[in-house]
Scaffold this motif. Structure first.
Motif, PDB file in Angstrom:
ATOM      1  N   ALA A   5      -4.652 -22.959  49.283  1.00  0.00           N
ATOM      2  CA  ALA A   5      -4.104 -23.439  48.155  1.00  0.00           C
ATOM      3  C   ALA A   5      -3.470 -22.757  46.966  1.00  0.00           C
ATOM      4  N   THR A   6      -2.441 -23.201  46.367  1.00  0.00           N
ATOM      5  CA  THR A   6      -2.082 -22.427  45.291  1.00  0.00           C
ATOM      6  C   THR A   6      -2.678 -23.049  43.927  1.00  0.00           C
ATOM      7  N   SER A   7      -3.638 -23.505  44.010  1.00  0.00           N
ATOM      8  CA  SER A   7      -4.165 -24.051  42.788  1.00  0.00           C
ATOM      9  C   SER A   7      -5.390 -23.067  41.963  1.00  0.00           C
ATOM     10  N   ALA A   8      -5.069 -21.638  42.391  1.00  0.00           N
ATOM     11  CA  ALA A   8      -6.008 -20.521  41.677  1.00  0.00           C
ATOM     12  C   ALA A   8      -5.766 -20.708  40.401  1.00  0.00           C
ATOM     13  N   ARG A   9      -6.790 -20.771  39.387  1.00  0.00           N
ATOM     14  CA  ARG A   9      -6.454 -20.681  38.011  1.00  0.00           C
ATOM     15  C   ARG A   9      -6.266 -19.131  37.488  1.00  0.00           C
ATOM     16  N   PRO A  10      -5.300 -19.011  36.639  1.00  0.00           N
ATOM     17  CA  PRO A  10      -4.871 -17.528  36.433  1.00  0.00           C
ATOM     18  C   PRO A  10      -6.004 -16.848  35.658  1.00  0.00           C
ATOM     19  N   ASP A  11      -7.070 -17.349  35.259  1.00  0.00           N
ATOM     20  CA  ASP A  11      -8.256 -16.686  34.695  1.00  0.00           C
ATOM     21  C   ASP A  11      -9.530 -16.125  35.480  1.00  0.00           C
ATOM     22  N   GLN A  12      -9.024 -16.772  36.744  1.00  0.00           N
ATOM     23  CA  GLN A  12     -10.112 -16.289  38.076  1.00  0.00           C
ATOM     24  C   GLN A  12      -9.447 -15.367  38.839  1.00  0.00           C
ATOM     25  N   LEU A  13      -9.965 -13.890  38.484  1.00  0.00           N
ATOM     26  CA  LEU A  13      -9.274 -12.835  39.272  1.00  0.00           C
ATOM     27  C   LEU A  13     -10.213 -12.223  40.116  1.00  0.00           C
ATOM     28  N   LEU A  14      -9.752 -11.617  41.416  1.00  0.00           N
ATOM     29  CA  LEU A  14     -10.602 -10.804  42.149  1.00  0.00           C
ATOM     30  C   LEU A  14      -9.711  -9.590  42.402  1.00  0.00           C
ATOM     31  N   LEU A  15     -10.697  -8.453  41.604  1.00  0.00           N
ATOM     32  CA  LEU A  15     -10.039  -7.190  41.837  1.00  0.00           C
ATOM     33  C   LEU A  15     -10.684  -6.399  43.128  1.00  0.00           C
ATOM     34  N   VAL A  16      -9.664  -5.903  43.880  1.00  0.00           N
ATOM     35  CA  VAL A  16      -9.888  -5.321  44.858  1.00  0.00           C
ATOM     36  C   VAL A  16      -9.189  -3.932  44.843  1.00  0.00           C
ATOM     37  N   ILE A  17     -10.497  -3.096  44.557  1.00  0.00           N
ATOM     38  CA  ILE A  17     -10.029  -1.770  44.210  1.00  0.00           C
ATOM     39  C   ILE A  17     -10.009  -0.780  45.427  1.00  0.00           C
ATOM     40  N   LEU A  88       0.446 -15.987  53.218  1.00  0.00           N
ATOM     41  CA  LEU A  88       1.561 -15.547  52.034  1.00  0.00           C
ATOM     42  C   LEU A  88       2.188 -16.504  51.185  1.00  0.00           C
ATOM     43  N   ALA A  89       2.452 -17.591  51.928  1.00  0.00           N
ATOM     44  CA  ALA A  89       3.268 -18.793  51.336  1.00  0.00           C
ATOM     45  C   ALA A  89       2.241 -19.249  49.910  1.00  0.00           C
ATOM     46  N   GLY A  90       1.052 -19.361  49.992  1.00  0.00           N
ATOM     47  CA  GLY A  90      -0.057 -19.642  49.260  1.00  0.00           C
ATOM     48  C   GLY A  90      -0.773 -18.837  48.326  1.00  0.00           C
ATOM     49  N   CYS A  91      -0.450 -17.515  48.330  1.00  0.00           N
ATOM     50  CA  CYS A  91      -1.289 -16.501  47.528  1.00  0.00           C
ATOM     51  C   CYS A  91      -0.200 -15.488  46.933  1.00  0.00           C
TER      52      CYS A  91
END
Length: 292
Positions: A5-17, A88-91
């Motif tokens: 879903a496209t409802s991810a909050r902008p202040d919730q991040l996943l850093l993949v380093i 891809l469409a939702g992320c």
């Protein structure tokens, strides 16, 4: 797996380093991590040791917005994974470019400084971009070059075009045009250097219409995403005497066939293949870019 879903909050991040980024420039990785952690309400950090762990972290992102810290190859890996799982469409992806191969990141308009890139992740907006998908389900974000052009040539072209188009509305498109010119006019080979396969006999078809056929040797072919869901194709015929004018076309489907050939798509060299078809997917993927 269902689309995310496209409802991810902008202040919730996943850093993949990416591990290559950690080895290449640990200081830039640390700076980006600090800026993002300070600017987001919640940041989860993943440190994958290889492609399998990279894929696992991305698949388990939940509602978090993924931020790839790495170079062009890490971005391509992330888009490829999301494409193959039809997510891809939702992320919307974000990128902090760190590593040895950054020409594509520059061409797309992503800031290359750690602080500027991290701020763009926090303050930027998603832009939907076209994608080339080939008949083996491979994806291309930037340019296809036949024969493969050395990576440093593509990187240099991207850097120069990005610097010159900073005030334009579409700097990434100008860079694609620069890549076309680079592919069509390869750098001179110094005496004694090993020369590649040389002119090839290829059939290039755009939306089913033949642009060049097997009876015309060619020096270079390039395919790049253009605008409005079409690819821009340029074929450089073999010149005898006076320089031959390039052949150009635009369309949604591009097929190259003939003698087995190699090609470079973004930072990856592939082949040999006897036939390959690329199809444009309009607005297929999203990337967070600065708003100004």
């Amino acid at each position: 797996m269902a689309e995310v879903a496209t409802s991810a909050r902008p202040d919730q991040l996943l850093l993949v380093i990416d591990p290559v980024a950690r080895r290449a420039d640990g200081e830039s990785v640390r700076i980006a991590k600090d800026v993002l952690s300070a600017g987001a309400a919640h940041t989860k950090v993943c440190l994958p040791d290889g492609p399998e762990e990279f894929a696992r972290a991305l698949r388990r992102r939940g509602s978090r917005r993924p931020v790839v810290v790495g170079d062009d190859r890490a971005l391509l890996r992330a888009v490829t994974l999301l494409h193959r799982h039809r997510e891809l469409a939702g992320c919307a992806l974000s990128l902090v470019p760190v590593g040895p191969v950054l020409g594509l990141a520059r061409s797309l308009g992503v800031p290359t400084g750690a602080v500027a890139a991290a701020r763009a992740v926090l303050e930027g907006a998603e832009r939907r971009l076209d994608l080339l998908v080939d008949d083996s389900d491979g994806v291309v974000l930037g340019a296809v070059g036949i024969p493969p052009v050395p990576r440093r040539g593509l990187g240099a072209a991207a850097e120069g075009a990005a610097d010159g188009a900073a005030d334009g509305a579409r700097p990434w498109l100008r860079t694609y045009h620069s890549l076309v010119r680079t592919l069509a006019h390869p750098r001179p080979v110094r005496p004694g250097a090993q020369v590649g396969a040389g002119p090839a006999r290829l059939r290039v078809e755009v939306d089913g219409v033949t642009l060049v056929d097997l009876d015309q040797p060619v020096e270079a072919v390039s395919v790049v995403p253009g605008t409005a869901g079409v690819a821009e194709v340029e074929v450089r015929p073999l010149s005898v005497g006076a320089e031959a004018s390039p052949l150009t076309a635009a369309g949604r489907t591009v097929t190259v066939s003939g003698a087995h050939f190699r090609y470079r798509a973004d930072a990856v060299e592939s082949g040999p293949v006897g036939r390959r078809t690329w199809t444009v997917r309009e607005g297929a993927w999203g990337l967070t870019l600065p708003t100004r």
